[in-house]
Design a protein around this motif. Sequence first.
Motif, PDB file in Angstrom:
ATOM      1  N   ILE A  97     -58.359  12.805   8.971  1.00 28.73           N
ATOM      2  CA  ILE A  97     -58.046  11.454   9.434  1.00 28.73           C
ATOM      3  C   ILE A  97     -59.331  10.648   9.359  1.00 28.73           C
ATOM      4  CG2 ILE A  97     -57.268  10.013  11.355  1.00 28.73           C
ATOM      5  CD1 ILE A  97     -55.693  12.427  12.407  1.00 28.73           C
ATOM      6  N   VAL A  98     -59.257   9.471   8.739  1.00 29.52           N
ATOM      7  CA  VAL A  98     -60.398   8.564   8.675  1.00 29.52           C
ATOM      8  C   VAL A  98     -59.917   7.136   8.925  1.00 29.52           C
ATOM      9  CG1 VAL A  98     -61.777   9.988   7.106  1.00 29.52           C
ATOM     10  CG2 VAL A  98     -60.263   8.239   6.177  1.00 29.52           C
ATOM     11  N   PHE A  99     -60.855   6.296   9.340  1.00 30.79           N
ATOM     12  CA  PHE A  99     -60.601   4.873   9.517  1.00 30.79           C
ATOM     13  C   PHE A  99     -61.553   4.113   8.614  1.00 30.79           C
ATOM     14  CE2 PHE A  99     -59.348   6.774  13.554  1.00 30.79           C
ATOM     15  CZ  PHE A  99     -58.126   6.161  13.791  1.00 30.79           C
ATOM     16  N   GLU A 100     -61.043   3.053   7.976  1.00 32.90           N
ATOM     17  CA  GLU A 100     -61.882   2.178   7.168  1.00 32.90           C
ATOM     18  C   GLU A 100     -61.395   0.754   7.335  1.00 32.90           C
ATOM     19  OE1 GLU A 100     -61.812   3.523   3.120  1.00 32.90           O
ATOM     20  OE2 GLU A 100     -62.991   5.310   3.570  1.00 32.90           O
ATOM     21  N   GLY A 101     -62.328  -0.173   7.285  1.00 30.43           N
ATOM     22  CA  GLY A 101     -61.978  -1.578   7.371  1.00 30.43           C
ATOM     23  C   GLY A 101     -63.187  -2.407   7.722  1.00 30.43           C
ATOM     24  N   GLU A 102     -62.916  -3.613   8.181  1.00 28.08           N
ATOM     25  CA  GLU A 102     -63.989  -4.507   8.599  1.00 28.08           C
ATOM     26  C   GLU A 102     -63.590  -5.189   9.891  1.00 28.08           C
ATOM     27  OE1 GLU A 102     -65.900  -7.040   5.917  1.00 28.08           O
ATOM     28  OE2 GLU A 102     -65.709  -5.675   4.221  1.00 28.08           O
ATOM     29  N   ASP A 103     -64.524  -5.208  10.817  1.00 25.94           N
ATOM     30  CA  ASP A 103     -64.355  -5.879  12.104  1.00 25.94           C
ATOM     31  C   ASP A 103     -63.106  -5.387  12.820  1.00 25.94           C
ATOM     32  OD1 ASP A 103     -66.715  -7.337  11.639  1.00 25.94           O
ATOM     33  OD2 ASP A 103     -65.593  -8.814  10.468  1.00 25.94           O
ATOM     34  N   ASP A 104     -62.167  -6.290  13.085  1.00 28.89           N
ATOM     35  CA  ASP A 104     -60.978  -5.938  13.863  1.00 28.89           C
ATOM     36  C   ASP A 104     -59.766  -5.567  13.007  1.00 28.89           C
ATOM     37  OD1 ASP A 104     -62.353  -6.305  16.194  1.00 28.89           O
ATOM     38  OD2 ASP A 104     -61.600  -8.320  16.559  1.00 28.89           O
ATOM     39  N   THR A 105     -59.933  -5.538  11.689  1.00 30.94           N
ATOM     40  CA  THR A 105     -58.830  -5.190  10.795  1.00 30.94           C
ATOM     41  C   THR A 105     -59.218  -3.938  10.026  1.00 30.94           C
ATOM     42  OG1 THR A 105     -58.243  -7.525  10.578  1.00 30.94           O
ATOM     43  CG2 THR A 105     -57.355  -6.022   8.927  1.00 30.94           C
ATOM     44  N   PHE A 106     -58.483  -2.868  10.238  1.00 26.59           N
ATOM     45  CA  PHE A 106     -58.826  -1.596   9.610  1.00 26.59           C
ATOM     46  C   PHE A 106     -57.574  -0.775   9.394  1.00 26.59           C
ATOM     47  CE2 PHE A 106     -59.316  -1.402  14.167  1.00 26.59           C
ATOM     48  CZ  PHE A 106     -58.815  -0.179  14.564  1.00 26.59           C
ATOM     49  N   ASN A 107     -57.706   0.298   8.641  1.00 27.17           N
ATOM     50  CA  ASN A 107     -56.596   1.209   8.373  1.00 27.17           C
ATOM     51  C   ASN A 107     -56.922   2.599   8.880  1.00 27.17           C
ATOM     52  OD1 ASN A 107     -54.848  -0.555   6.921  1.00 27.17           O
ATOM     53  ND2 ASN A 107     -56.153  -0.337   5.124  1.00 27.17           N
ATOM     54  N   MET A 108     -55.896   3.291   9.329  1.00 24.21           N
ATOM     55  CA  MET A 108     -56.001   4.706   9.632  1.00 24.21           C
ATOM     56  C   MET A 108     -55.391   5.432   8.439  1.00 24.21           C
ATOM     57  SD  MET A 108     -54.324   7.033  12.697  1.00 24.21           S
ATOM     58  CE  MET A 108     -52.646   6.780  12.132  1.00 24.21           C
ATOM     59  N   TYR A 109     -56.127   6.404   7.906  1.00 21.34           N
ATOM     60  CA  TYR A 109     -55.645   7.198   6.777  1.00 21.34           C
ATOM     61  C   TYR A 109     -55.496   8.651   7.217  1.00 21.34           C
ATOM     62  CZ  TYR A 109     -57.209   3.225   3.976  1.00 21.34           C
ATOM     63  OH  TYR A 109     -57.402   1.965   3.456  1.00 21.34           O
ATOM     64  N   LEU A 110     -54.331   9.229   6.915  1.00 21.00           N
ATOM     65  CA  LEU A 110     -54.079  10.652   7.096  1.00 21.00           C
ATOM     66  C   LEU A 110     -54.036  11.242   5.694  1.00 21.00           C
ATOM     67  CD1 LEU A 110     -50.992  10.426   9.522  1.00 21.00           C
ATOM     68  CD2 LEU A 110     -53.406  10.390  10.124  1.00 21.00           C
ATOM     69  N   GLY A 111     -54.846  12.249   5.419  1.00 16.66           N
ATOM     70  CA  GLY A 111     -54.872  12.828   4.083  1.00 16.66           C
ATOM     71  C   GLY A 111     -54.750  14.326   4.103  1.00 16.66           C
ATOM     72  N   TRP A 112     -53.876  14.832   3.217  1.00 14.68           N
ATOM     73  CA  TRP A 112     -53.706  16.277   3.083  1.00 14.68           C
ATOM     74  C   TRP A 112     -52.973  16.554   1.787  1.00 14.68           C
ATOM     75  CZ3 TRP A 112     -50.780  20.052   6.821  1.00 14.68           C
ATOM     76  CH2 TRP A 112     -51.420  21.296   6.819  1.00 14.68           C
ATOM     77  N   LYS A 171     -66.386   1.303  20.568  1.00 14.71           N
ATOM     78  CA  LYS A 171     -65.360   1.860  19.696  1.00 14.71           C
ATOM     79  C   LYS A 171     -64.015   1.200  19.970  1.00 14.71           C
ATOM     80  CE  LYS A 171     -67.885   5.329  18.077  1.00 14.71           C
ATOM     81  NZ  LYS A 171     -68.540   5.198  16.829  1.00 14.71           N
ATOM     82  N   LYS A 172     -63.202   1.110  18.944  1.00 16.83           N
ATOM     83  CA  LYS A 172     -61.855   0.564  19.099  1.00 16.83           C
ATOM     84  C   LYS A 172     -60.824   1.681  19.241  1.00 16.83           C
ATOM     85  CE  LYS A 172     -63.090  -3.572  16.508  1.00 16.83           C
ATOM     86  NZ  LYS A 172     -63.661  -4.176  17.658  1.00 16.83           N
ATOM     87  N   VAL A 173     -61.081   2.812  18.536  1.00 11.17           N
ATOM     88  CA  VAL A 173     -60.123   3.913  18.542  1.00 11.17           C
ATOM     89  C   VAL A 173     -60.850   5.232  18.292  1.00 11.17           C
ATOM     90  CG1 VAL A 173     -59.591   3.626  16.086  1.00 11.17           C
ATOM     91  CG2 VAL A 173     -57.926   4.740  17.557  1.00 11.17           C
ATOM     92  N   LYS A 174     -60.299   6.288  18.875  1.00  9.91           N
ATOM     93  CA  LYS A 174     -60.786   7.646  18.606  1.00  9.91           C
ATOM     94  C   LYS A 174     -59.580   8.573  18.533  1.00  9.91           C
ATOM     95  CE  LYS A 174     -62.812  10.103  21.867  1.00  9.91           C
ATOM     96  NZ  LYS A 174     -63.825  10.638  22.794  1.00  9.91           N
ATOM     97  N   VAL A 175     -59.577   9.442  17.529  1.00  6.13           N
ATOM     98  CA  VAL A 175     -58.524  10.441  17.361  1.00  6.13           C
ATOM     99  C   VAL A 175     -59.168  11.817  17.471  1.00  6.13           C
ATOM    100  CG1 VAL A 175     -56.805  11.417  15.801  1.00  6.13           C
ATOM    101  CG2 VAL A 175     -57.161   8.964  15.846  1.00  6.13           C
ATOM    102  N   ILE A 176     -58.579  12.692  18.279  1.00 11.69           N
ATOM    103  CA  ILE A 176     -59.020  14.079  18.393  1.00 11.69           C
ATOM    104  C   ILE A 176     -57.886  14.942  17.847  1.00 11.69           C
ATOM    105  CG2 ILE A 176     -59.695  15.931  19.961  1.00 11.69           C
ATOM    106  CD1 ILE A 176     -60.811  13.739  21.811  1.00 11.69           C
TER     107      ILE A 176
END
Length: 180
Positions: A154-169, A48-53
Amino acid sequence: MKNSILSIIIFAVMLVLSNEVAAQKFPGLDKSPMDAATYPSSYRVIDKKVKVIYSRPQLKKRSLAKLAPAGKIWRTGADEATEITFYKDVVFGGKEVKSGTYTMFTIPGDKEWTVILNTSTNVWGAFFYNESDDVVRVKGTVSKANKSIEVFSIVFEGEDDTFNMYLGWGDTIVTVPVKG
């Protein structure tokens, strides 16, 4: 015979009472249940590259502006402040961040949100937020959701080492680019 029946009855009553004393009381589901988001999101990926709790509050006919007011520091969820862990060094919102665990706060705005990574961990809400503990502040771009998001996500989407963190509400989606 009467003594053995009486002994069995006494033993049975004590057994029942002893279970009552040792029984645990487990709480029901929290109103803002805790969740986690990772990148990559597949549970089969070990690296994993990142985890948000974070905890996931619900709008429940309230406005996002009331729950996360513009221009004010927000814990980015509910209950305990959101924690983000980077498993290796990344570029978060254009700024270099060392691997480690940080608390993530945000300052909502109409066109952009300030996303803050802070060294104070294991804190409740934003009550004890201290700007001097900030590691970075980055800008997240705001866009409108196609349909209202009832539960903060909160979700992450992207490919390989380039991705986005999305906060939605509500009708708001905040995007922060990440490279790792």
